[in-house]
Design an enzyme around this catalytic site. Structure first.
Site, PDB file in Angstrom:
ATOM      1  N   HIS A 101       0.834  -1.191   0.000  1.00  0.00           N
ATOM      2  CA  HIS A 101       0.000   0.000   0.000  1.00  0.00           C
ATOM      3  C   HIS A 101       0.876   1.251   0.000  1.00  0.00           C
ATOM      4  CE1 HIS A 101      -2.586   2.972   2.330  1.00  0.00           C
ATOM      5  NE2 HIS A 101      -3.131   2.874   1.125  1.00  0.00           N
TER       6      HIS A 101
ATOM      7  N   ASP B 232       8.350   7.719 -19.905  1.00  0.00           N
ATOM      8  CA  ASP B 232       8.550   7.834 -21.345  1.00  0.00           C
ATOM      9  C   ASP B 232       9.975   7.413 -21.690  1.00  0.00           C
ATOM     10  OD1 ASP B 232      10.273  10.119 -20.975  1.00  0.00           O
ATOM     11  OD2 ASP B 232       8.572  11.489 -21.171  1.00  0.00           O
TER      12      ASP B 232
ATOM     13  N   ARG C  16       9.832  19.311 -12.524  1.00  0.00           N
ATOM     14  CA  ARG C  16      10.653  18.278 -13.160  1.00  0.00           C
ATOM     15  C   ARG C  16      11.696  17.662 -12.226  1.00  0.00           C
ATOM     16  NH1 ARG C  16      14.979  19.595 -17.776  1.00  0.00           N
ATOM     17  NH2 ARG C  16      16.014  17.596 -17.787  1.00  0.00           N
TER      18      ARG C  16
ATOM     19  N   TYR D 101       7.106  14.796 -21.297  1.00  0.00           N
ATOM     20  CA  TYR D 101       6.263  14.883 -20.103  1.00  0.00           C
ATOM     21  C   TYR D 101       5.220  13.763 -20.069  1.00  0.00           C
ATOM     22  CZ  TYR D 101       8.520  19.383 -19.692  1.00  0.00           C
ATOM     23  OH  TYR D 101       9.472  20.372 -19.602  1.00  0.00           O
ATOM     24  N   GLY D 102       5.525  12.651 -20.716  1.00  0.00           N
ATOM     25  CA  GLY D 102       4.624  11.508 -20.725  1.00  0.00           C
ATOM     26  C   GLY D 102       4.969  10.509 -19.643  1.00  0.00           C
ATOM     27  N   ASN D 103       5.089  10.988 -18.407  1.00  0.00           N
ATOM     28  CA  ASN D 103       5.441  10.145 -17.262  1.00  0.00           C
ATOM     29  C   ASN D 103       4.332  10.203 -16.223  1.00  0.00           C
ATOM     30  OD1 ASN D 103       8.354   9.796 -18.097  1.00  0.00           O
ATOM     31  ND2 ASN D 103       8.287  12.012 -17.855  1.00  0.00           N
TER      32      ASN D 103
END
Length: 139
Positions: free
Chosen positions: A22, A30, A102, A124-126
């Site tokens: 948990h 990315d 970032r 920024y595809g994280n």
């Protein structure tokens, strides 16, 4: 092979997701993300997108209480299309998502249980997902 399991969820990935507790985190990164520099456990899924992998993971993993997901703040602070796709894939919205600067995001990612590096080329595809309680009525 297993029935009813998204084919993006490899045996190795399922093993790590199962071992998470948990509030442990998994970063879906990315192709630009410094996954191997930051993570002790990295699973590579080339040829995939981060929204597709987030959707697959969410099919077996509930999110923790909000914010259950962190996204990296874009350079100009705008919410990008890929980030909207990530929120939809995770089943959340901007209210259930924390946006992190970032370099602070990299620090948060260092503490993740697992990093899944995809072939996503959009910047920024994280997404960092925190595991909720499995089997809990709100899941």
């Amino acid at each position: 092979m297993l029935e009813g399991i998204d084919p993006l969820l490899t045996g190795e990935l399922l093993l790590h997701l199962d071992r998470m507790g948990h509030s442990d985190a998994v970063v879906v990164a990315d192709a630009h993300f410094p996954a191997w520099a930051l993570g002790a456990r990295v699973v590579d899924l080339p040829g995939t997108t981060t929204p597709a992998v987030v959707a697959a993971i969410r099919s077996v993993l509930p999110l923790d209480d909000a914010p259950g997901m962190d996204l990296m703040t874009s350079a100009d602070g705008a919410v990008l299309d890929v980030q909207r796709e990530l929120m939809r894939a995770a089943g959340t919205d901007e209210h259930g998502t924390r946006f992190v600067e970032r370099f602070a995001y990299y620090d948060v990612a260092k503490g993740a249980y697992l990093i899944v590096r995809t072939g996503e080329t959009r910047t920024y595809g994280n997404a960092l997902l925190r595991k909720g309680v499995v089997g809990h009525p709100s899941a």
